[in-house]
Design a protein around this motif. Structure first.
Motif, PDB file in Angstrom:
ATOM      1  N   GLY A   1       0.780  -1.226   0.000  1.00 51.98           N
ATOM      2  CA  GLY A   1       0.000   0.000   0.000  1.00 51.98           C
ATOM      3  C   GLY A   1       0.810   1.273   0.000  1.00 51.98           C
ATOM      4  N   ALA A   2       2.068   1.208  -0.405  1.00 45.10           N
ATOM      5  CA  ALA A   2       2.920   2.400  -0.404  1.00 45.10           C
ATOM      6  C   ALA A   2       3.957   2.267  -1.511  1.00 45.10           C
ATOM      7  CB  ALA A   2       3.607   2.575   0.951  1.00 45.10           C
TER       8      ALA A   2
ATOM      9  N   GLU B   1      -0.320   3.485  -6.817  1.00 45.35           N
ATOM     10  CA  GLU B   1       0.226   3.593  -5.461  1.00 45.35           C
ATOM     11  C   GLU B   1       0.941   4.928  -5.267  1.00 45.35           C
ATOM     12  OE1 GLU B   1       1.165  -0.942  -3.987  1.00 45.35           O
ATOM     13  OE2 GLU B   1       2.463  -0.082  -5.531  1.00 45.35           O
ATOM     14  N   MET B   2       1.673   5.360  -6.279  1.00 41.22           N
ATOM     15  CA  MET B   2       2.364   6.644  -6.181  1.00 41.22           C
ATOM     16  C   MET B   2       1.357   7.794  -6.114  1.00 41.22           C
ATOM     17  SD  MET B   2       5.501   5.819  -8.832  1.00 41.22           S
ATOM     18  CE  MET B   2       6.477   7.282  -8.516  1.00 41.22           C
ATOM     19  N   ASN B   3       0.294   7.701  -6.915  1.00 37.56           N
ATOM     20  CA  ASN B   3      -0.747   8.733  -6.858  1.00 37.56           C
ATOM     21  C   ASN B   3      -1.395   8.781  -5.480  1.00 37.56           C
ATOM     22  OD1 ASN B   3      -0.251   9.237  -9.557  1.00 37.56           O
ATOM     23  ND2 ASN B   3      -2.036   8.097 -10.300  1.00 37.56           N
ATOM     24  N   ALA B   4      -1.650   7.598  -4.904  1.00 34.76           N
ATOM     25  CA  ALA B   4      -2.314   7.541  -3.600  1.00 34.76           C
ATOM     26  C   ALA B   4      -1.451   8.162  -2.505  1.00 34.76           C
ATOM     27  CB  ALA B   4      -2.655   6.097  -3.254  1.00 34.76           C
ATOM     28  N   VAL B   5      -0.135   7.970  -2.594  1.00 39.88           N
ATOM     29  CA  VAL B   5       0.765   8.551  -1.590  1.00 39.88           C
ATOM     30  C   VAL B   5       0.654  10.074  -1.596  1.00 39.88           C
ATOM     31  CG1 VAL B   5       3.195   8.943  -1.035  1.00 39.88           C
ATOM     32  CG2 VAL B   5       2.378   6.631  -1.490  1.00 39.88           C
ATOM     33  N   LEU B   6       0.697  10.683  -2.777  1.00 34.27           N
ATOM     34  CA  LEU B   6       0.613  12.145  -2.841  1.00 34.27           C
ATOM     35  C   LEU B   6      -0.810  12.639  -2.604  1.00 34.27           C
ATOM     36  CD1 LEU B   6       3.159  13.188  -5.591  1.00 34.27           C
ATOM     37  CD2 LEU B   6       3.339  13.346  -3.122  1.00 34.27           C
ATOM     38  N   GLN B   7      -1.801  11.830  -2.965  1.00 34.05           N
ATOM     39  CA  GLN B   7      -3.181  12.205  -2.648  1.00 34.05           C
ATOM     40  C   GLN B   7      -3.324  12.409  -1.141  1.00 34.05           C
ATOM     41  OE1 GLN B   7      -6.231  11.940  -5.119  1.00 34.05           O
ATOM     42  NE2 GLN B   7      -6.612  13.513  -3.577  1.00 34.05           N
ATOM     43  N   ALA B   8      -2.742  11.497  -0.365  1.00 28.41           N
ATOM     44  CA  ALA B   8      -2.826  11.603   1.092  1.00 28.41           C
ATOM     45  C   ALA B   8      -2.088  12.834   1.605  1.00 28.41           C
ATOM     46  CB  ALA B   8      -2.257  10.341   1.732  1.00 28.41           C
ATOM     47  N   LYS B   9      -0.999  13.209   0.938  1.00 30.25           N
ATOM     48  CA  LYS B   9      -0.219  14.363   1.400  1.00 30.25           C
ATOM     49  C   LYS B   9      -0.916  15.689   1.106  1.00 30.25           C
ATOM     50  CE  LYS B   9       4.281  12.091   1.267  1.00 30.25           C
ATOM     51  NZ  LYS B   9       4.328  11.971   2.734  1.00 30.25           N
ATOM     52  N   LEU B  10      -1.942  15.671   0.252  1.00 31.03           N
ATOM     53  CA  LEU B  10      -2.693  16.896  -0.038  1.00 31.03           C
ATOM     54  C   LEU B  10      -3.828  17.132   0.956  1.00 31.03           C
ATOM     55  CD1 LEU B  10      -2.966  16.718  -3.943  1.00 31.03           C
ATOM     56  CD2 LEU B  10      -1.262  17.926  -2.554  1.00 31.03           C
ATOM     57  N   THR B  11      -4.112  16.144   1.798  1.00 28.71           N
ATOM     58  CA  THR B  11      -5.196  16.287   2.778  1.00 28.71           C
ATOM     59  C   THR B  11      -4.936  17.490   3.683  1.00 28.71           C
ATOM     60  OG1 THR B  11      -5.564  13.899   2.768  1.00 28.71           O
ATOM     61  CG2 THR B  11      -6.425  15.126   4.650  1.00 28.71           C
TER      62      THR B  11
ATOM     63  N   CYS C   1      10.650   5.307  -5.008  1.00 31.49           N
ATOM     64  CA  CYS C   1      10.313   5.116  -6.420  1.00 31.49           C
ATOM     65  C   CYS C   1      10.005   6.419  -7.139  1.00 31.49           C
ATOM     66  CB  CYS C   1       9.161   4.120  -6.551  1.00 31.49           C
ATOM     67  SG  CYS C   1       9.678   2.411  -6.198  1.00 31.49           S
ATOM     68  N   PHE C   2       9.701   7.502  -6.411  1.00 30.69           N
ATOM     69  CA  PHE C   2       9.594   8.810  -7.054  1.00 30.69           C
ATOM     70  C   PHE C   2      10.966   9.236  -7.575  1.00 30.69           C
ATOM     71  CE2 PHE C   2       5.871   9.061  -4.195  1.00 30.69           C
ATOM     72  CZ  PHE C   2       4.899   9.461  -5.096  1.00 30.69           C
ATOM     73  N   GLN C   3      11.995   9.028  -6.756  1.00 26.41           N
ATOM     74  CA  GLN C   3      13.352   9.370  -7.182  1.00 26.41           C
ATOM     75  C   GLN C   3      13.814   8.471  -8.326  1.00 26.41           C
ATOM     76  OE1 GLN C   3      14.572   8.981  -2.960  1.00 26.41           O
ATOM     77  NE2 GLN C   3      15.789  10.818  -3.309  1.00 26.41           N
ATOM     78  N   VAL C   4      13.459   7.192  -8.251  1.00 25.54           N
ATOM     79  CA  VAL C   4      13.812   6.265  -9.326  1.00 25.54           C
ATOM     80  C   VAL C   4      13.185   6.719 -10.640  1.00 25.54           C
ATOM     81  CG1 VAL C   4      13.534   3.897 -10.161  1.00 25.54           C
ATOM     82  CG2 VAL C   4      14.141   4.308  -7.765  1.00 25.54           C
ATOM     83  N   ALA C   5      11.892   7.079 -10.589  1.00 28.22           N
ATOM     84  CA  ALA C   5      11.195   7.515 -11.805  1.00 28.22           C
ATOM     85  C   ALA C   5      11.796   8.803 -12.355  1.00 28.22           C
ATOM     86  CB  ALA C   5       9.710   7.703 -11.509  1.00 28.22           C
ATOM     87  N   SER C   6      12.235   9.700 -11.466  1.00 30.92           N
ATOM     88  CA  SER C   6      12.796  10.971 -11.934  1.00 30.92           C
ATOM     89  C   SER C   6      14.124  10.777 -12.654  1.00 30.92           C
ATOM     90  CB  SER C   6      12.976  11.942 -10.761  1.00 30.92           C
ATOM     91  OG  SER C   6      14.035  11.529  -9.911  1.00 30.92           O
ATOM     92  N   SER C   7      14.783   9.618 -12.420  1.00 33.98           N
ATOM     93  CA  SER C   7      16.047   9.330 -13.105  1.00 33.98           C
ATOM     94  C   SER C   7      15.826   8.586 -14.417  1.00 33.98           C
ATOM     95  CB  SER C   7      16.964   8.506 -12.195  1.00 33.98           C
ATOM     96  OG  SER C   7      16.463   7.191 -12.033  1.00 33.98           O
ATOM     97  N   GLY C   8      14.559   8.312 -14.755  1.00 39.58           N
ATOM     98  CA  GLY C   8      14.246   7.641 -16.007  1.00 39.58           C
ATOM     99  C   GLY C   8      14.100   6.142 -15.893  1.00 39.58           C
ATOM    100  N   ALA C   9      14.197   5.595 -14.675  1.00 36.54           N
ATOM    101  CA  ALA C   9      14.039   4.157 -14.466  1.00 36.54           C
ATOM    102  C   ALA C   9      12.635   3.868 -13.934  1.00 36.54           C
ATOM    103  CB  ALA C   9      15.109   3.642 -13.515  1.00 36.54           C
TER     104      ALA C   9
END
Length: 311
Positions: free
Chosen positions: A192-193, A227-237, A210-218
């Motif tokens: 769940g994360a 899952e990545m969307n859900a993590v930031l969705q929670a941080k916008l609460t 995995c945000f950092q991994v994605a930013s490097s092109g991997a």
């Protein structure tokens, strides 16, 4: 982290060598000699005598303690920290014995007792096999570690993740390759994360989410976009962007004030940049429409169209 190299050529070559390994005690073909005047193979007393002499000249199979001692000698000579608890020999490659060793802690090893020896840990071999089978489920992945004690990859990598400060519940783990510095990289998936990549440095662990991994092109194989969307969705609460239904995210960068993420919302043309501190708490959000000067502005959310010039 630089883009990782898929599991090293050494592991692939090692597995390929093992595909050619001969059984350690393969039976020798027995020759027979027919009696004069016969047409089929016959067993004679002379043939039986030669067979008995061949068997007497063959070295006895090593016992479990001898196998442990041989594997321990190879690992100690290579300065690998492993207290061997069990060892088997699946065969030979040419004149060199092959050993699989289980260790009291950590991963086990496959050893080709050549000069110098070639040694690969079982996690690397399993990672190579996983990559090959993801491309072709019927791929021949060569010799793998088979001792029950060496089927512990999940437990070993999860323990390393805890040592590195990762607190999520790890539900998947595998070796995925080597960095440009030739360090092993492992990926863990979290329930769940977002998951992480762990690079094994001489001084400890370098951890990338995995945000950092994605930013490097991997790409993380165990963490989905949802899952990545859900993590930031929670941080916008509790912020001005709480109503945003997050459909896409990216890490823009970080500085002393924290990390900056862009989120794209389901509502057409709506997006935000969120500044998250080192404790993971969102400190500020900026609408994309007015955030052009932050890290180059939003790229997931199209900039608002310019108003038509007055005639």
């Amino acid at each position: 982290m630089s883009k990782s190299k898929m599991l090293g050529l050494i592991a692939v070559a090692f597995a390929t060598l093992f595909m050619a390994a001969e059984p350690a005690l393969a039976a020798q073909p027995q020759q027979t000699r027919g009696e004069p005047g016969t047409t089929g193979p016959q067993t004679t007393e002379g043939g039986q005598g030669r067979t008995r002499r061949q068997q007497r000249g063959r070295a006895p199979a090593p016992n479990p303690e001898q196998l442990k001692a041989s594997a321990q000698e190879q690992l100690t000579g290579a300065s690998i920290n492993c207290q061997v608890t069990e060892a088997v020999s699946p065969g030979r490659v040419g004149e060199a014995n092959v050993y699989e060793a289980a260790c009291a802690t950590g991963p086990g090893y496959m050893i080709l007792a050549s000069t110098p020896p070639t040694i690969v840990n079982c996690l690397e071999l399993a990672g190579t096999a996983a990559i090959a089978r993801s491309r072709d489920p019927n791929a021949d992945v060569g010799q793998q570690c088979v001792l029950p004690a060496n089927q512990n990859g999940m437990a070993v990598i999860s323990g390393w993740a805890r040592d590195a400060g990762i607190t999520c519940t790890v539900d998947e783990a595998v070796a995925i390759g080597k960095s440009n510095a030739n360090n092993m990289i492992y990926e863990v998936g979290c329930a769940g994360a977002t998951g992480y990549w762990l690079e094994q440095l001489a001084t400890g662990w370098d951890v990338k989410d995995c945000f950092q991994v994605a930013s490097s092109g991997a790409t993380c194989r165990f963490t989905t976009n949802d899952e990545m969307n859900a993590v930031l969705q929670a941080k916008l609460t509790g912020t001005d962007a709480a109503a945003c239904n997050v459909t896409q995210t990216r890490l823009m960068g970080q500085n002393a004030n924290g990390k900056f993420y862009e989120v794209k919302c389901a509502t057409d043309g709506e997006g935000f940049i969120a500044r998250v501190n080192n404790e993971g708490v969102t400190q500020q959000v900026y609408p994309c429409a007015t955030a052009q000067r932050i890290g180059g502005g939003c790229t997931l959310t199209p900039a608002p169209a310019a108003a038509p010039a007055a005639e």
